[in-house]
Design an enzyme around this catalytic site. Structure first.
Site, PDB file in Angstrom:
ATOM      1  CD  GLU A 328      27.176  26.191  78.614  1.00 19.85           C
ATOM      2  OE1 GLU A 328      28.405  26.374  78.535  1.00 19.85           O
ATOM      3  OE2 GLU A 328      26.455  26.810  79.413  1.00 19.85           O
TER       4      GLU A 328
HETATM    5  C1  TNX Z   1      28.722  29.631  78.417  1.00 23.41           C
HETATM    6  S1  TNX Z   1      27.554  30.934  76.155  1.00 23.41           S
HETATM    7  C2  TNX Z   1      27.376  29.831  78.634  1.00 23.41           C
HETATM    8  C3  TNX Z   1      26.930  30.574  79.801  1.00 23.41           C
HETATM    9  C4  TNX Z   1      28.085  31.062  80.632  1.00 23.41           C
HETATM   10  C5  TNX Z   1      29.184  31.541  79.726  1.00 23.41           C
HETATM   11  C6  TNX Z   1      30.338  32.157  80.446  1.00 23.41           C
HETATM   12  C7  TNX Z   1      26.360  30.104  76.541  1.00 23.41           C
HETATM   13  C8  TNX Z   1      25.292  30.027  75.551  1.00 23.41           C
HETATM   14  N1  TNX Z   1      26.386  29.494  77.736  1.00 23.41           N
HETATM   15  O1  TNX Z   1      26.077  29.780  80.587  1.00 23.41           O
HETATM   16  O2  TNX Z   1      27.635  32.105  81.429  1.00 23.41           O
HETATM   17  O3  TNX Z   1      29.644  30.436  78.983  1.00 23.41           O
HETATM   18  O4  TNX Z   1      31.259  32.718  79.559  1.00 23.41           O
END
Ligand code: TNX
Length: 514
Positions: A328
């Site tokens: 992300e």
């Molecule tokens: C996505 S999964 C994220 C996290 C959040 C999560 C909540 C991922 C690699 N990044 O930052 O906590 O969704 O479900």
């Protein structure tokens, strides 16, 4: 249906009382094979083993840690002495741990006055001990002495893991969970032969691990009020972390530390504004937005920071992996992201560790020597498929099946639903070897069940989301073949064990809980 599975199901179909008992009343035993994860081969037969106040534990000194765990597991409910000795005389009823036998996994043989667990490694013996615990009646998990007979069905189990990596992840950043809570979670996951615990130690909200060369990380971003909604806070000192690593190792669980970058870094930038491009400190954040923060990839201080953190964490981490996040990074331009990973992934190798990251790292050529953790919901990913051809190994954590923070149903009071609602059947209903088209079984290192903690506060919250889905993922990682009907039946009989251990689990209506 595979032959091995047929053997397991045949074992489950046995009547509760073992057959062929001697003159004394036949003891009630758990059917051999009623174990999660399902063992590879189950051959019931012969007279059951009786655990009594005369039983001793026999173990060579190299298996002492395993013997200690076995004694701890059996003592509270039986009240027996269970002395651990190097060699028992031939007439003494014994549970014997032997460092011989199969190269991977273990063999467990149960007969009238002896159980033998054989394995080439102490880890294999530990896995065999976890099987033995489930072969004893559920009352073995009571915390106080129970007056009853203890017996194990006769026969042989031959077992080994399908994948080397069977992981769980706990998010320490969104809500800090104390070392004691983490230890209790380790105790529960190790029972399902989970052998890695990934700790997500830094995110936008908080920084949860002491770094001596950047002390404001924890002084400013590890304190009270740095959890989501301003609830909680805290961090692991290096002493806490080392103690957790030791505790986990004594249960054959390897800690995988994660520092997420170049995104998910707001807490670091609050403490060190020089890590932003404009040098201005952002406000602390306790909301659950994602994707807004980025290290400044054009500044040298960014790489000094990354190297210092990796070096200090590598020095206190005996396990092979350091996870550097990489998910992300929406606030990092794509070219900057790749340039950043090209410098940071090799830093992990520089300090003797294998780089590990969320699957977006596959965009960087340097990921060819790294492990990528697939957290997508699609059934393929072009960058990951290309990276695998260059050597990247993959841990499977598909968010719509393996994410323990997803709600079970719309009514689940905790958790999120952005990836899916995940009932037990959904968590069990996929195959790591075929989950991502173009990622063959040979590239799959294993599976991991992540638990993000935006909505979780207490250990009871953690347990409610993890159980019973974590054992489903553990079985996909361990077992040679999968059967929902078999898993469902075995899981139903596990409930009383969690009840006796005080574990707060979700009583899924898909399961007939006994
Ligand atoms: C996505 S999964 C994220 C996290 C959040 C999560 C909540 C991922 C690699 N990044 O930052 O906590 O969704 O479900």
């Amino acid at each position: 249906m595979g032959h091995r599975l047929a053997v397991v199901l045949a074992a489950l179909a046995l009547p509760l009382a073992a057959t062929g008992a001697p003159a004394q009343a036949a003891p009630t035993t758990v059917p051999l094979g009623n174990v999660i994860p399902a063992p590879v081969e189950v051959h019931p037969g012969g007279s059951p083993f009786r655990l009594t106040d005369r039983t001793v534990i026999e173990a060579p000194s190299a298996a002492r840690t395993v013997a200690d765990r076995l004694e701890e597991a059996l003592k509270p409910a039986t009240g027996f002495r269970l002395p651990i000795i190097g060699r028992a005389s031939s007439r003494t009823p014994v549970i014997a741990l032997r460092l011989s036998g199969p190269a991977t996994g273990y063999r467990l043989t149960s007969g009238h006055d002896r159980i033998t667990i054989e394995a080439r490694t102490a880890e294999g013996l530990f896995d065999g001990v976890q099987t033995l615990r489930q072969l004893l009646p559920a009352a073995i998990d009571a915390r106080t002495p129970q007056r009853r007979d203890w017996a194990v069905a006769g026969g042989t189990i031959v077992d080994h893991p399908r994948y080397a990596y069977r992981g769980a992840m706990l998010d320490e950043a969104r809500h800090f969970h104390t070392p004691d809570e983490v230890k209790q979670y380790i105790d529960e996951i190790a029972r399902f032969k989970v052998n890695y615990l990934h700790l997500h130690l830094a995110d936008d909200q908080g920084w949860r691990i002491q770094i001596d060369s950047w002390p404001r990380l924890t002084r400013i971003s590890g304190g009270a009020g740095t959890g989501v909604d301003g609830v909680g806070g805290g961090y692991l000192t290096k002493a806490d972390y080392k103690d957790l690593v030791r505790y986990a190792a004594a249960r054959y669980v390897t800690i995988v530390p994660e520092i997420d970058m170049p995104g998910h870094v707001n807490a670091a930038q609050v403490a060190y504004p020089a890590l932003t491009c404009d040098g201005v400190a952002p406000p602390p954040r306790t909301d659950t937005e994602v994707g807004y923060s980025s290290l400044c990839t054009s500044k040298e201080i960014t790489y000094r920071f990354a190297e210092d953190v990796i070096r200090e964490i590598a020095a206190i981490t005996p396990g092979p992996y350091i996870h550097v996040g990489g998910d992300e990074a929406h606030a990092t331009a794509p070219a900057d992201y790749v340039a950043f990973e090209q410098r940071v992934l090799p830093l992990v190798a520089k300090y003797g560790k294998i780089a590990y990251g969320w699957h977006q790292i596959a965009q960087a050529p340097a990921a060819s020597r790294a492990v990528a953790q697939f957290w997508g919901t699609d059934d393929t990913d072009a960058d990951l498929v290309a990276a695998v051809k260059t050597g990247t190994k993959v841990v499977m954590s598909p968010a719509n099946q393996a994410y323990l923070d997803m709600k079970y149903t719309e009514d689940t009071p905790l958790g999120q639903d952005w990836a899916a609602l995940i009932e037990v059947h959904d968590a069990y209903g996929w195959d790591p070897a075929t989950r991502v088209a173009g990622v063959p079984a040979s590239a799959v290192l294993g599976v991991e069940a992540p638990l993000w903690s935006e909505t979780l506060r207490s250990l009871a919250d953690i347990q409610y989301m993890a159980f019973p889905r974590l054992p489903a993922i553990a079985e996909l990682g361990w077992s040679a073949s999968y059967s929902w009907d078999s898993f469902r039946a075995r899981l139903g009989t596990y409930g009383p064990r969690w009840d006796r251990q005080g574990v707060n689990f979700y009583r899924s209506p898909q399961i007939d809980w006994s």
